[in-house]
Scaffold this active site. Sequence first.
Site, PDB file in Angstrom:
ATOM      1  N   LYS A 207      -4.066  22.823  28.076  1.00 56.47           N
ATOM      2  CA  LYS A 207      -3.631  21.614  28.780  1.00 56.47           C
ATOM      3  C   LYS A 207      -4.735  20.571  28.684  1.00 56.47           C
ATOM      4  CE  LYS A 207      -0.631  24.198  31.842  1.00 56.47           C
ATOM      5  NZ  LYS A 207      -1.124  25.403  32.493  1.00 56.47           N
TER       6      LYS A 207
ATOM      7  N   THR B 282       4.081  48.045  29.394  1.00 56.65           N
ATOM      8  CA  THR B 282       3.615  46.865  28.691  1.00 56.65           C
ATOM      9  C   THR B 282       2.090  46.842  28.739  1.00 56.65           C
ATOM     10  OG1 THR B 282       3.600  45.500  30.665  1.00 56.65           O
ATOM     11  CG2 THR B 282       5.636  45.584  29.415  1.00 56.65           C
TER      12      THR B 282
ATOM     13  N   GLU C 291       9.971  43.641  27.439  1.00 54.24           N
ATOM     14  CA  GLU C 291      10.969  43.509  28.494  1.00 54.24           C
ATOM     15  C   GLU C 291      12.375  43.324  27.949  1.00 54.24           C
ATOM     16  OE1 GLU C 291       8.077  42.090  28.357  1.00 54.24           O
ATOM     17  OE2 GLU C 291       7.044  42.254  30.285  1.00 54.24           O
TER      18      GLU C 291
ATOM     19  N   TRP D  80       0.555  19.575  26.967  1.00 58.41           N
ATOM     20  CA  TRP D  80       0.413  20.948  26.484  1.00 58.41           C
ATOM     21  C   TRP D  80       0.208  20.930  24.984  1.00 58.41           C
ATOM     22  CZ3 TRP D  80       5.057  23.923  29.108  1.00 58.41           C
ATOM     23  CH2 TRP D  80       4.699  24.218  30.449  1.00 58.41           C
TER      24      TRP D  80
END
Lengths: 552, 552
Positions: free
Chosen positions: A445, A188, A335, A450
């Site tokens: 934030k 990755t 993944e 959020w």
Amino acid sequence: MPVKIVGATPSAYQYPLLIKQLLLTPLATVPDQEITYQGRLRYTYRELRQRIGRLANVLSSLGVEAGHTVAMMDWDSHRYLESFFAVPMMGAVLQTVNVRLSPEQILYTLNHARADVVMVNSEFFPILAEIAGRLESVRAFILISDEAVLPASPVVAAGEYEAMLAAAEANYDFPDFDENAQATTFYTTGTTGNPKGVYFSHRQLVLHTLGIASGTGNAAGQGRLHREDVYMPLTPMFHVHAWGFPYLATMLGLKQVYPGRYQPDVICRLVEEEGVSFSHCVPTILHMVFGHPAAAKTDFSGWKLVIGGAAMPEAMAGAALARGIDLFTGYGMSETCPVLTLAHLSTADLEKSPAEQAVIRAKTGRPLPLVDLRVVDAQMRDVAHDGKATGEVVVRSPWLTLGYLHAPEASEELWAGAYLHTADIGNIDPAGYLKVTDRIKDVIKTGGEWTSSLQLEDIIARHDAVHEVAVIGVPDDKWGERPLALVLLKPEFVGQVSEHALRNYAAHAIEAAGVSRYGVLLQVRFVKTLVKTSVGKMNKRLMRADPDALCL
Amino acid sequence: MPVKIVGATPSAYQYPLLIKQLLLTPLATVPDQEITYQGRLRYTYRELRQRIGRLANVLSSLGVEAGHTVAMMDWDSHRYLESFFAVPMMGAVLQTVNVRLSPEQILYTLNHARADVVMVNSEFFPILAEIAGRLESVRAFILISDEAVLPASPVVAAGEYEAMLAAAEANYDFPDFDENAQATTFYTTGTTGNPKGVYFSHRQLVLHTLGIASGTGNAAGQGRLHREDVYMPLTPMFHVHAWGFPYLATMLGLKQVYPGRYQPDVICRLVEEEGVSFSHCVPTILHMVFGHPAAAKTDFSGWKLVIGGAAMPEAMAGAALARGIDLFTGYGMSETCPVLTLAHLSTADLEKSPAEQAVIRAKTGRPLPLVDLRVVDAQMRDVAHDGKATGEVVVRSPWLTLGYLHAPEASEELWAGAYLHTADIGNIDPAGYLKVTDRIKDVIKTGGEWTSSLQLEDIIARHDAVHEVAVIGVPDDKWGERPLALVLLKPEFVGQVSEHALRNYAAHAIEAAGVSRYGVLLQVRFVKTLVKTSVGKMNKRLMRADPDALCL
């Protein structure tokens, strides 16, 4: 559980799920179907099978055995497809090397995976020259070139790919073995620390192939993949097996088109001349194709295009639809093998206006069969499926990496609570559509809430003057963080619009859209360039670190 | 093979393939989709999931545990669908009882499978009355009736299905367990000896579901199944899981229609009122539907219909096409879960005349993904794929029974040479289509070649004097076997034609038709009668045993 396990008579064949079995149906039904490399080379599935045998014999002659690792460094090619099959079918592991990493990172991954043999395109000889002396496990190199003559090689090579295949026997008796044998590995492109290795077994890749077969095949109409489609990858084969579609295309016996290095003019030509009807890419690639003069003259109509790897801007969906491209979103990551969801439209959805459709097409999609996908809060409780409540996307499916290679702590973090943590933030609407709004690290934030940086980007990108935009959070004493939009203007607008004017436009649009109460806190800076990762994603980590360095 | 087995971090979820996972996607995406029983009862997938939980709690309360066997005796119903999930999801085994067997055979199968609980529709109480006293392992009965009031029961029952479900808790925490746990069993209706039990695991049923998902979904256009189809089974759910389609329909979240006992007028009504668009049946059922007056008034257009279980007459294909039914062939058997091939037409095929299409639609089809299907000679060598050379169809796939229950010799015979022997004779054409021509017991092995007795019968039957004919093989020292035609003359021809004259006519006709080089070896005997089975098929086993006894 004292379940009754099915007994098998001694002669029964207990079918393991192996990659070689994906070849059964196409060879039995369409052996003369065509595979082409850039339109300049073409052969049949029958020849593919022979070349897979030849490649296995070549690798055997270099001492490759079951459990060994063979690394591939090539652009998207028929050769890559051959390696997708030949290497795992021998019981060996295919390492798909991300050639866009830095030479140091590539060195790290080859040593970390203990690659035994490297197959390398001459275009990457400069990288090889830099790292060859420090490779710890590589015992042989096979050189690759599209041209008849190879340039001088920085290493002593066992031979050239085509010549070695030509000299090898086509017959190779690929054995059966445990379906949990590792088939592939790749790294990755983590934005922090060393790249992390993920790995997939034969069983996982076969099940992923069947999962995307149903996911794409049983779609009502829009975006469905069928046996008369013509397939061309536009996400690199080194990147999560080109999303697994070369395996599916092969299992279905499709005509396949491999474009080599992504060049917009070549892509346009192949779409038109080869009749490409199904592809997948990240938004950046489509952006690149549309930006090339050849695109204006190309007929893209009927081209089904799965967009993934980054959120698709609704504006892009609209532009593509106008060109007759049937684009929609897929979701997954390194993944996850990768596909978890696809955002097909229903027949009823297709009655909606292009603008309404673009909203659905830009959603992240609905889960494939067998995918157990949840959006959860910090205590792993499901959030409401109201299209608003957000949380982290966690998942189970039969095709997820079971850890990171030689990284026990990161592996446990990935699988905390027996669900794979995607580190994506999203919501699920009442129709079951997932909408990923942010990477956990990309949310801003502000005032305890959020805010999705991607939603803000989407809104700002609609302004005529904006070529590209990245929204990041910058520290703020009062609010915790406040949003900063780094904007790359279209050349013709440079000097025609001010940061202040664009800020006012964007702040109002953000508040009007209701995505954040804190639009008023938005700042806008014009930049010379935006920083991207090796696979074309915005590298917000670097941009956050020093935004001033980018600004005009 | 010293392959590298993928390692898993301790917290990773190692996904077993379990039937419960087929419910994940529909519940996440279409919980309000509809399931109806005969149009007179309907509920949602959400309720299906609750009723599955209730049924599991009911069975638990009767002592059913993992490894136990629950037998089902019902027509095609929502209850049957519930048992398809609830019983295996508990780790128990679902026995789908063939209610068309004789009471003695049903008794045999329930004792042989050691059924613990029997769920039985009141329509089968007469059978139950006959066998209840001799059931060896059954500890409880659950009674089923469509009506509010049950008729008097021949057994002491634990209760009535609906009442018990209503009183049970909907929550049931279905556990994970080994994917090789047995999920189902049922018995083949062999013409000799006792019925033989086949059995399938969770893994096999999940993989079969994925296999038919791709097989039906990725079709170019004709006959493809998609998420907006409406599904109704027309092969019994006791027979090879209604060919596995209820599992697929559920995984895809389709609207499902269960017809109960097959009544032509009800079937016609459901097709029209519920908008049924995908079904499957044996030719006899379609024949029955077409023969009913209601069929004349029914609009069947757009009904996709997989025909299997017996060869589809090309004439039937033509008649159905004329009614707007999109029918095509599937192939498989009890031992194979069942689907192995489907005979989809390509876009180019659809340009052909109805008569030409009917030929393709009546072929046996092309293999599903992962199906390794061969046509082999007695030494297991592949025959040429020229559409002419015949041999036995042998097969491997991830969803085949691994033996017959408690029948080691028959199991080894089934799996001789590590391929499952279908006992079907067929050929493969250059396009990869299988055409099954005969059961193996109906072919004659002459001079090392197989000759179809059915083809010879077809030719001989054309002679004016012939009322009926059965061709069998008789032992021959030189040729192995030679064909013997047992001929029942039309009464008016008795004494008018000699065995010798008919032999010469038939031998020439057989050679002229090119179906066998060994026509010259044909013998003809006139008989008083031909031996048939209870269902009217030629009993060649008995005729082979003593042909002389039949002759004039």
